[in-house]
Design a protein around this motif. Structure first.
Motif, PDB file in Angstrom:
ATOM      1  N   GLU A   1       0.825  -1.202   0.000  1.00 30.40           N
ATOM      2  CA  GLU A   1       0.000   0.000   0.000  1.00 30.40           C
ATOM      3  C   GLU A   1       0.857   1.249   0.000  1.00 30.40           C
ATOM      4  O   GLU A   1       0.479   2.276  -0.577  1.00 30.40           O
ATOM      5  CB  GLU A   1      -0.922  -0.009   1.220  1.00 30.40           C
ATOM      6  N   ALA A   2       2.033   1.172   0.648  1.00 27.58           N
ATOM      7  CA  ALA A   2       2.920   2.330   0.709  1.00 27.58           C
ATOM      8  C   ALA A   2       4.333   1.871   1.035  1.00 27.58           C
ATOM      9  O   ALA A   2       4.532   0.825   1.675  1.00 27.58           O
ATOM     10  CB  ALA A   2       2.441   3.335   1.750  1.00 27.58           C
TER      11      ALA A   2
ATOM     12  N   LEU B   1      15.775  18.185  -0.995  1.00 26.31           N
ATOM     13  CA  LEU B   1      15.273  19.235  -0.113  1.00 26.31           C
ATOM     14  C   LEU B   1      15.450  18.882   1.369  1.00 26.31           C
ATOM     15  O   LEU B   1      15.116  19.686   2.244  1.00 26.31           O
ATOM     16  CB  LEU B   1      13.791  19.506  -0.395  1.00 26.31           C
ATOM     17  N   GLY B   2      15.943  17.669   1.653  1.00 25.69           N
ATOM     18  CA  GLY B   2      16.260  17.302   3.030  1.00 25.69           C
ATOM     19  C   GLY B   2      15.213  16.479   3.751  1.00 25.69           C
ATOM     20  O   GLY B   2      15.355  16.221   4.950  1.00 25.69           O
ATOM     21  N   TYR B   3      14.160  16.047   3.035  1.00 27.06           N
ATOM     22  CA  TYR B   3      13.113  15.253   3.671  1.00 27.06           C
ATOM     23  C   TYR B   3      12.870  13.978   2.856  1.00 27.06           C
ATOM     24  O   TYR B   3      13.065  13.954   1.641  1.00 27.06           O
ATOM     25  CB  TYR B   3      11.813  16.051   3.790  1.00 27.06           C
ATOM     26  N   GLY B   4      12.410  12.946   3.547  1.00 31.01           N
ATOM     27  CA  GLY B   4      12.083  11.704   2.875  1.00 31.01           C
ATOM     28  C   GLY B   4      10.742  11.785   2.162  1.00 31.01           C
ATOM     29  O   GLY B   4      10.027  12.791   2.228  1.00 31.01           O
ATOM     30  N   VAL B   5      10.398  10.670   1.492  1.00 24.38           N
ATOM     31  CA  VAL B   5       9.184  10.602   0.677  1.00 24.38           C
ATOM     32  C   VAL B   5       8.448   9.305   1.000  1.00 24.38           C
ATOM     33  O   VAL B   5       9.073   8.254   1.121  1.00 24.38           O
ATOM     34  CB  VAL B   5       9.519  10.628  -0.829  1.00 24.38           C
ATOM     35  N   MET B   6       7.136   9.409   1.137  1.00 21.66           N
ATOM     36  CA  MET B   6       6.300   8.222   1.261  1.00 21.66           C
ATOM     37  C   MET B   6       5.467   8.104  -0.012  1.00 21.66           C
ATOM     38  O   MET B   6       4.803   9.054  -0.420  1.00 21.66           O
ATOM     39  CB  MET B   6       5.403   8.291   2.498  1.00 21.66           C
TER      40      MET B   6
ATOM     41  N   THR C   1      13.938   1.611   4.499  1.00 18.88           N
ATOM     42  CA  THR C   1      13.496   1.007   5.750  1.00 18.88           C
ATOM     43  C   THR C   1      11.989   0.785   5.659  1.00 18.88           C
ATOM     44  O   THR C   1      11.294   1.597   5.050  1.00 18.88           O
ATOM     45  CB  THR C   1      13.804   1.940   6.935  1.00 18.88           C
ATOM     46  N   PRO C   2      11.444  -0.282   6.237  1.00 22.18           N
ATOM     47  CA  PRO C   2       9.991  -0.488   6.197  1.00 22.18           C
ATOM     48  C   PRO C   2       9.232   0.636   6.893  1.00 22.18           C
ATOM     49  O   PRO C   2       9.729   1.225   7.859  1.00 22.18           O
ATOM     50  CB  PRO C   2       9.802  -1.824   6.929  1.00 22.18           C
ATOM     51  N   PRO C   3       8.015   0.939   6.436  1.00 21.48           N
ATOM     52  CA  PRO C   3       7.234   2.012   7.055  1.00 21.48           C
ATOM     53  C   PRO C   3       7.014   1.832   8.550  1.00 21.48           C
ATOM     54  O   PRO C   3       6.974   2.819   9.291  1.00 21.48           O
ATOM     55  CB  PRO C   3       5.901   1.961   6.285  1.00 21.48           C
ATOM     56  N   ASN C   4       6.848   0.593   9.018  1.00 28.70           N
ATOM     57  CA  ASN C   4       6.560   0.405  10.443  1.00 28.70           C
ATOM     58  C   ASN C   4       7.709   0.900  11.323  1.00 28.70           C
ATOM     59  O   ASN C   4       7.492   1.335  12.454  1.00 28.70           O
ATOM     60  CB  ASN C   4       6.222  -1.059  10.752  1.00 28.70           C
ATOM     61  N   GLU C   5       8.938   0.859  10.810  1.00 29.13           N
ATOM     62  CA  GLU C   5      10.074   1.347  11.590  1.00 29.13           C
ATOM     63  C   GLU C   5      10.243   2.861  11.463  1.00 29.13           C
ATOM     64  O   GLU C   5      10.644   3.527  12.411  1.00 29.13           O
ATOM     65  CB  GLU C   5      11.352   0.629  11.160  1.00 29.13           C
TER      66      GLU C   5
ATOM     67  N   LEU D   1       7.590  14.226   5.948  1.00 36.99           N
ATOM     68  CA  LEU D   1       7.721  13.438   4.722  1.00 36.99           C
ATOM     69  C   LEU D   1       6.869  14.054   3.619  1.00 36.99           C
ATOM     70  O   LEU D   1       5.737  14.485   3.865  1.00 36.99           O
ATOM     71  CB  LEU D   1       7.245  11.993   4.945  1.00 36.99           C
ATOM     72  N   PHE D   2       7.409  14.084   2.408  1.00 36.16           N
ATOM     73  CA  PHE D   2       6.576  14.357   1.248  1.00 36.16           C
ATOM     74  C   PHE D   2       5.772  13.095   0.920  1.00 36.16           C
ATOM     75  O   PHE D   2       6.212  11.974   1.200  1.00 36.16           O
ATOM     76  CB  PHE D   2       7.444  14.724   0.041  1.00 36.16           C
ATOM     77  N   CYS D   3       4.593  13.280   0.323  1.00 42.81           N
ATOM     78  CA  CYS D   3       3.745  12.147  -0.052  1.00 42.81           C
ATOM     79  C   CYS D   3       3.455  12.186  -1.545  1.00 42.81           C
ATOM     80  O   CYS D   3       2.943  13.194  -2.054  1.00 42.81           O
ATOM     81  CB  CYS D   3       2.425  12.163   0.724  1.00 42.81           C
ATOM     82  N   LEU D   4       3.778  11.112  -2.226  1.00 45.95           N
ATOM     83  CA  LEU D   4       3.479  10.940  -3.639  1.00 45.95           C
ATOM     84  C   LEU D   4       2.443   9.835  -3.796  1.00 45.95           C
ATOM     85  O   LEU D   4       2.382   8.918  -2.975  1.00 45.95           O
ATOM     86  CB  LEU D   4       4.733  10.542  -4.419  1.00 45.95           C
ATOM     87  N   SER D   5       1.669   9.895  -4.852  1.00 44.61           N
ATOM     88  CA  SER D   5       0.736   8.829  -5.185  1.00 44.61           C
ATOM     89  C   SER D   5       1.145   8.186  -6.501  1.00 44.61           C
ATOM     90  O   SER D   5       1.555   8.870  -7.443  1.00 44.61           O
ATOM     91  CB  SER D   5      -0.688   9.366  -5.295  1.00 44.61           C
ATOM     92  N   ALA D   6       1.037   6.856  -6.554  1.00 44.73           N
ATOM     93  CA  ALA D   6       1.297   6.145  -7.805  1.00 44.73           C
ATOM     94  C   ALA D   6       0.111   6.217  -8.752  1.00 44.73           C
ATOM     95  O   ALA D   6       0.224   5.832  -9.913  1.00 44.73           O
ATOM     96  CB  ALA D   6       1.642   4.684  -7.510  1.00 44.73           C
TER      97      ALA D   6
END
Length: 418
Positions: free
Chosen positions: A202-203, A293-298, A213-217, A263-268
């Motif tokens: 799902e993400a 920009l210094g931040y991760g992406v989900m 790293t997995p989302p749960n962590e 976190l930035f959020c992208l959609s597939a």
């Protein structure tokens, strides 16, 4: 010609059981082991790590592989493609209170005498019962071994082989790591994106340092600031959305959590694309731009914010703050939510029931007019202050304005200052 060992902890010995059950196991199985007792497990694989973790899995993989070669390489190494399969799983407990997930790993030789290749998965078990989860682990493990030896080497075909006879309703694969000659041409970010684009998760998360790293962590007990968007182009203003919102998080939220995370959020999903999805290659390019920009992406399958917040709420009970521009707010309120029986009312209820706040940043009057015209939104009114329009200045058409004013006054929607 294909011969190896199995070490399984936490969901029975379901992978080895398939090989033992169908007959001819002595031609494939060198050994099976299931070290359920913690002291036994520590003696075999070392202490000091969580039992369902990547560290424990890799310790198991190293131990089982070294033992297999020490016992059999001298007599069988010239003609045998060895493998070691390991897993450590947290299947559903009696009270149903645990996070049902696990790690699976495989080290194997494509040809006798080759350098070994490794592949490691993090999985989420979605079945409602322990027995069904054990069955899913068994199927996935058999598929994993088969695909390693027999599937064409492309990531699309290998992943398709992994989930044969399964689906996202039973198992998610939200992390994949590999090494060795079997995967020499795989691109790290594109394969990670493929987990979502291909429907295996799902993400997934692309941390700012690109150490997947997995989302749960990543999300566990964090106070989250999520900035969704298409991000066809990227500027420092996008980073400012996250930075400013993180700076405004209440001290009590930070103290009650493991700290803030942006976190930035992208959609597939993309309704304008031929197959309704953005390609893994294009996603990896956008991710790389955003990480600068210094931040991760989900990366999500869905583009609706209520689905994003529901996913994040699996792993944190802290408040989720969406840092958005005014145009995103317009799309949220204009969406018909036809997939929901309650349409707009149900969509908003699902969004805000997850302890969510929308932090809405203003736009210039020119930008707002352009977006309203491009999206063909009708009936919207607004006031401007020095050429800017904020969430407080916005008025949807008709009776929706009463609901919108309620959300503002109840502080579900907060107007940020430029």
């Amino acid at each position: 010609m294909i011969f190896g060992s199995f070490a399984e902890i936490g969901a029975g010995q379901e992978v080895a059981r398939w090989f033992l059950r169908v007959g001819g196991a002595s031609g494939t199985v060198a050994k099976t082991i299931s070290a359920y007792d913690k002291e036994v497990s520590d003696q075999l694989y070392g202490s000091g790590t969580r039992y369902v973790s990547r560290q424990r899995l890799q310790a198991m993989l190293e131990s089982e592989w070294n033992q297999l070669l020490a016992q059999l390489e001298a007599t069988r190494g010239a003609n045998t493609r060895f493998f070691a399969f390991v897993d450590t799983i947290s299947a559903k407990n009696y009270s149903g209170t645990n996070d049902c997930h696990g790690w699976m790993g495989l080290r194997f030789l494509r040809q006798p005498g080759d350098e070994p290749s490794d592949i490691i998965l993090h999985i989420n078990l979605m079945d409602p019962t322990n027995v069904q989860q054990q069955e899913a682990v068994g199927i996935l493990g058999v598929n994993m071994i088969y695909a390693a030896y027999h599937a064409p080497p492309s990531p699309e075909e290998v992943l398709a082989g992994f989930v044969e006879d399964l689906g996202l309703e039973r198992v998610e694969i939200d992390f994949l790591e590999w090494s060795g000659p079997a995967f020499a041409h795989w691109d790290k970010d594109e394969v990670h994106a493929l987990l979502v684009v291909g429907g295996y998760a799902e993400a997934v998360v692309f941390p700012a340092d690109n150490q997947h790293t997995p989302p749960n962590e990543v999300l566990y007990k964090r106070a989250l600031v999520l900035a969704p968007g298409r991000f066809d182009s990227v500027t420092s203003l996008h980073a400012a959305l996250i930075q400013n919102t993180l700076a405004q998080l209440p001290c009590e939220e930070l103290q009650e959590s493991k700290g803030g995370l942006g976190l930035f959020c992208l959609s597939a999903s993309d309704s304008t694309a031929p197959d309704g999805k953005v390609s893994a290659q294009e996603i990896s390019q956008r991710v790389a731009m955003l990480q600068k920009l210094g931040y991760g992406v989900m990366l999500f399958q869905a583009q609706e914010l209520y689905k994003m917040s529901a996913f994040a709420s699996r792993y944190t009970k802290s408040r989720i703050h969406f840092a958005i521009g005014l145009s995103v707010l317009l799309r949220i309120l204009q969406d018909s939510y036809q997939e929901l029986a309650g349409e707009l009312l149900e969509g908003l209820a699902l969004l805000f029931r997850q302890n969510v706040r929308l932090i809405v940043y203003p736009m210039t009057i020119e930008e707002l007019r352009g977006r309203v015209f491009a999206e063909q939104f009708t009936g919207w009114r607004w006031e401007e202050t020095d050429g800017m329009v904020s969430a407080d200045d916005l008025h949807p058409a008709g009776a929706l304005d009463s609901l919108y004013q309620y959300l503002l006054q109840s502080e579900f929607i907060l107007a940020a200052k430029a």
